[in-house]
Design a protein around this motif. Structure first.
Motif, PDB file in Angstrom:
ATOM      1  N   ILE A  10     -10.102   5.072  -3.977  1.00 50.77           N
ATOM      2  CA  ILE A  10     -10.752   5.604  -3.248  1.00 50.77           C
ATOM      3  C   ILE A  10     -10.888   4.470  -1.919  1.00 50.77           C
ATOM      4  O   ILE A  10     -11.107   3.280  -2.397  1.00 50.77           O
ATOM      5  CB  ILE A  10     -12.213   6.131  -3.744  1.00 50.77           C
ATOM      6  N   ARG A  11     -10.620   5.006  -0.918  1.00 49.24           N
ATOM      7  CA  ARG A  11     -10.755   4.217   0.346  1.00 49.24           C
ATOM      8  C   ARG A  11     -11.839   4.715   1.267  1.00 49.24           C
ATOM      9  O   ARG A  11     -11.789   6.057   1.475  1.00 49.24           O
ATOM     10  CB  ARG A  11      -9.393   4.022   1.109  1.00 49.24           C
ATOM     11  N   PRO A  12     -12.440   3.929   2.032  1.00 48.23           N
ATOM     12  CA  PRO A  12     -13.379   4.507   3.038  1.00 48.23           C
ATOM     13  C   PRO A  12     -12.880   5.127   4.188  1.00 48.23           C
ATOM     14  O   PRO A  12     -11.762   4.805   4.261  1.00 48.23           O
ATOM     15  CB  PRO A  12     -14.258   3.446   3.387  1.00 48.23           C
ATOM     16  N   ARG A  13     -13.354   6.188   4.935  1.00 50.80           N
ATOM     17  CA  ARG A  13     -12.949   6.718   6.002  1.00 50.80           C
ATOM     18  C   ARG A  13     -12.693   5.760   7.082  1.00 50.80           C
ATOM     19  O   ARG A  13     -13.531   4.784   7.240  1.00 50.80           O
ATOM     20  CB  ARG A  13     -14.048   7.738   6.353  1.00 50.80           C
ATOM     21  N   MET A  14     -11.356   5.557   7.603  1.00 52.79           N
ATOM     22  CA  MET A  14     -11.343   4.688   8.914  1.00 52.79           C
ATOM     23  C   MET A  14     -11.090   5.757  10.403  1.00 52.79           C
ATOM     24  O   MET A  14     -10.041   6.567   9.914  1.00 52.79           O
ATOM     25  CB  MET A  14     -10.170   4.157   8.516  1.00 52.79           C
ATOM     26  N   TYR A  15     -11.657   5.704  11.218  1.00 50.05           N
ATOM     27  CA  TYR A  15     -11.362   6.142  12.511  1.00 50.05           C
ATOM     28  C   TYR A  15     -10.425   5.702  13.250  1.00 50.05           C
ATOM     29  O   TYR A  15     -10.494   4.374  13.494  1.00 50.05           O
ATOM     30  CB  TYR A  15     -12.564   6.578  13.191  1.00 50.05           C
ATOM     31  N   THR A  16      -9.637   6.646  14.126  1.00 46.84           N
ATOM     32  CA  THR A  16      -8.896   5.870  14.958  1.00 46.84           C
ATOM     33  C   THR A  16      -9.734   5.582  16.280  1.00 46.84           C
ATOM     34  O   THR A  16     -10.995   6.032  16.474  1.00 46.84           O
ATOM     35  CB  THR A  16      -7.754   7.040  15.339  1.00 46.84           C
ATOM     36  N   GLU A  17      -8.795   4.951  17.355  1.00 43.72           N
ATOM     37  CA  GLU A  17      -9.553   4.448  18.368  1.00 43.72           C
ATOM     38  C   GLU A  17     -10.008   5.771  19.456  1.00 43.72           C
ATOM     39  O   GLU A  17     -10.923   5.904  19.994  1.00 43.72           O
ATOM     40  CB  GLU A  17      -8.821   3.596  19.521  1.00 43.72           C
ATOM     41  N   GLU A  18      -9.201   6.692  19.212  1.00 44.26           N
ATOM     42  CA  GLU A  18      -9.326   8.103  20.125  1.00 44.26           C
ATOM     43  C   GLU A  18     -10.459   8.884  19.373  1.00 44.26           C
ATOM     44  O   GLU A  18     -11.284   9.313  20.131  1.00 44.26           O
ATOM     45  CB  GLU A  18      -7.933   8.853  19.919  1.00 44.26           C
ATOM     46  N   VAL A  22     -14.519   9.421  21.326  1.00 47.68           N
ATOM     47  CA  VAL A  22     -14.962  10.929  21.436  1.00 47.68           C
ATOM     48  C   VAL A  22     -16.582  10.533  20.711  1.00 47.68           C
ATOM     49  O   VAL A  22     -17.616  11.000  21.495  1.00 47.68           O
ATOM     50  CB  VAL A  22     -14.131  12.004  20.821  1.00 47.68           C
ATOM     51  N   ILE A  23     -16.318  10.098  19.520  1.00 44.54           N
ATOM     52  CA  ILE A  23     -17.677  10.004  18.776  1.00 44.54           C
ATOM     53  C   ILE A  23     -19.018   9.244  19.696  1.00 44.54           C
ATOM     54  O   ILE A  23     -19.885   9.526  19.663  1.00 44.54           O
ATOM     55  CB  ILE A  23     -17.649   9.407  17.442  1.00 44.54           C
ATOM     56  N   GLN A  25     -18.815   8.392  22.980  1.00 42.70           N
ATOM     57  CA  GLN A  25     -18.662   9.137  24.139  1.00 42.70           C
ATOM     58  C   GLN A  25     -18.362   8.107  25.316  1.00 42.70           C
ATOM     59  O   GLN A  25     -19.039   7.894  26.276  1.00 42.70           O
ATOM     60  CB  GLN A  25     -20.105   9.776  24.577  1.00 42.70           C
ATOM     61  N   VAL A  26     -17.184   7.243  25.200  1.00 42.64           N
ATOM     62  CA  VAL A  26     -17.191   6.370  26.039  1.00 42.64           C
ATOM     63  C   VAL A  26     -15.458   6.526  26.214  1.00 42.64           C
ATOM     64  O   VAL A  26     -14.732   7.133  25.316  1.00 42.64           O
ATOM     65  CB  VAL A  26     -17.251   4.864  25.577  1.00 42.64           C
ATOM     66  N   SER A  27     -14.638   6.172  27.404  1.00 45.09           N
ATOM     67  CA  SER A  27     -13.571   6.170  27.735  1.00 45.09           C
ATOM     68  C   SER A  27     -12.440   5.448  26.771  1.00 45.09           C
ATOM     69  O   SER A  27     -12.985   4.225  26.061  1.00 45.09           O
ATOM     70  CB  SER A  27     -12.786   5.951  28.985  1.00 45.09           C
ATOM     71  N   LEU A  28     -11.482   5.927  26.200  1.00 47.48           N
ATOM     72  CA  LEU A  28     -10.404   4.919  25.561  1.00 47.48           C
ATOM     73  C   LEU A  28     -10.347   3.876  26.038  1.00 47.48           C
ATOM     74  O   LEU A  28     -10.156   2.647  25.332  1.00 47.48           O
ATOM     75  CB  LEU A  28      -9.171   5.786  25.566  1.00 47.48           C
ATOM     76  N   SER A  29     -10.310   3.592  27.467  1.00 54.64           N
ATOM     77  CA  SER A  29      -9.819   2.531  28.115  1.00 54.64           C
ATOM     78  C   SER A  29     -11.218   1.373  28.047  1.00 54.64           C
ATOM     79  O   SER A  29     -10.876   0.109  27.608  1.00 54.64           O
ATOM     80  CB  SER A  29      -9.603   2.462  29.648  1.00 54.64           C
ATOM     81  N   GLN A  30     -12.282   1.852  28.006  1.00 50.50           N
ATOM     82  CA  GLN A  30     -13.701   1.102  27.647  1.00 50.50           C
ATOM     83  C   GLN A  30     -13.508   0.330  26.336  1.00 50.50           C
ATOM     84  O   GLN A  30     -13.696  -0.609  26.256  1.00 50.50           O
ATOM     85  CB  GLN A  30     -14.881   1.899  27.973  1.00 50.50           C
ATOM     86  N   LEU A  31     -13.355   1.408  25.340  1.00 48.44           N
ATOM     87  CA  LEU A  31     -13.117   1.048  24.056  1.00 48.44           C
ATOM     88  C   LEU A  31     -12.099  -0.242  23.846  1.00 48.44           C
ATOM     89  O   LEU A  31     -12.332  -1.264  23.215  1.00 48.44           O
ATOM     90  CB  LEU A  31     -12.555   2.175  23.149  1.00 48.44           C
ATOM     91  N   ARG A  32     -10.953  -0.356  24.579  1.00 45.17           N
ATOM     92  CA  ARG A  32      -9.958  -1.023  24.447  1.00 45.17           C
ATOM     93  C   ARG A  32     -10.504  -2.475  25.075  1.00 45.17           C
ATOM     94  O   ARG A  32     -10.105  -3.460  24.697  1.00 45.17           O
ATOM     95  CB  ARG A  32      -8.575  -0.731  24.961  1.00 45.17           C
TER      96      ARG A  32
END
Length: 72
Positions: A10-18, A22-23, A25-32
């Motif tokens: 079992i592996r824990p859930r891993m989210y993508t940057e996209e 969304v989760i 509520q920031v832009s993808l560029s801000q996250l980067r």
């Protein structure tokens, strides 16, 4: 939510940057920008892991980041 590998491990859930953008509520560029080491005005974003060239955000760490941000 965890997911199972063919071996049954079992592996824990891993989210993508996209997904994270969304989760929280920031832009993808801000996250980067938050991930950039050279950013002089670095704002700590959510914890991430590099898997080869991929960036992934562990669900538990993301949840802790969101809960901490709610308290602040």
């Amino acid at each position: 939510m965890p997911w199972a590998r063919p071996s049954g491990e079992i592996r824990p859930r891993m989210y993508t940057e996209e997904e994270v953008a969304v989760i929280i509520q920031v832009s993808l560029s801000q996250l980067r920008k938050w991930r950039m080491k050279d950013n002089a005005r670095r704002v700590d974003g959510p914890p991430f892991k590099k898997i080869g060239r991929m960036v992934r955000y562990p669900a538990k760490a993301l949840e802790a980041y969101i809960n901490c941000a709610d308290e602040g």
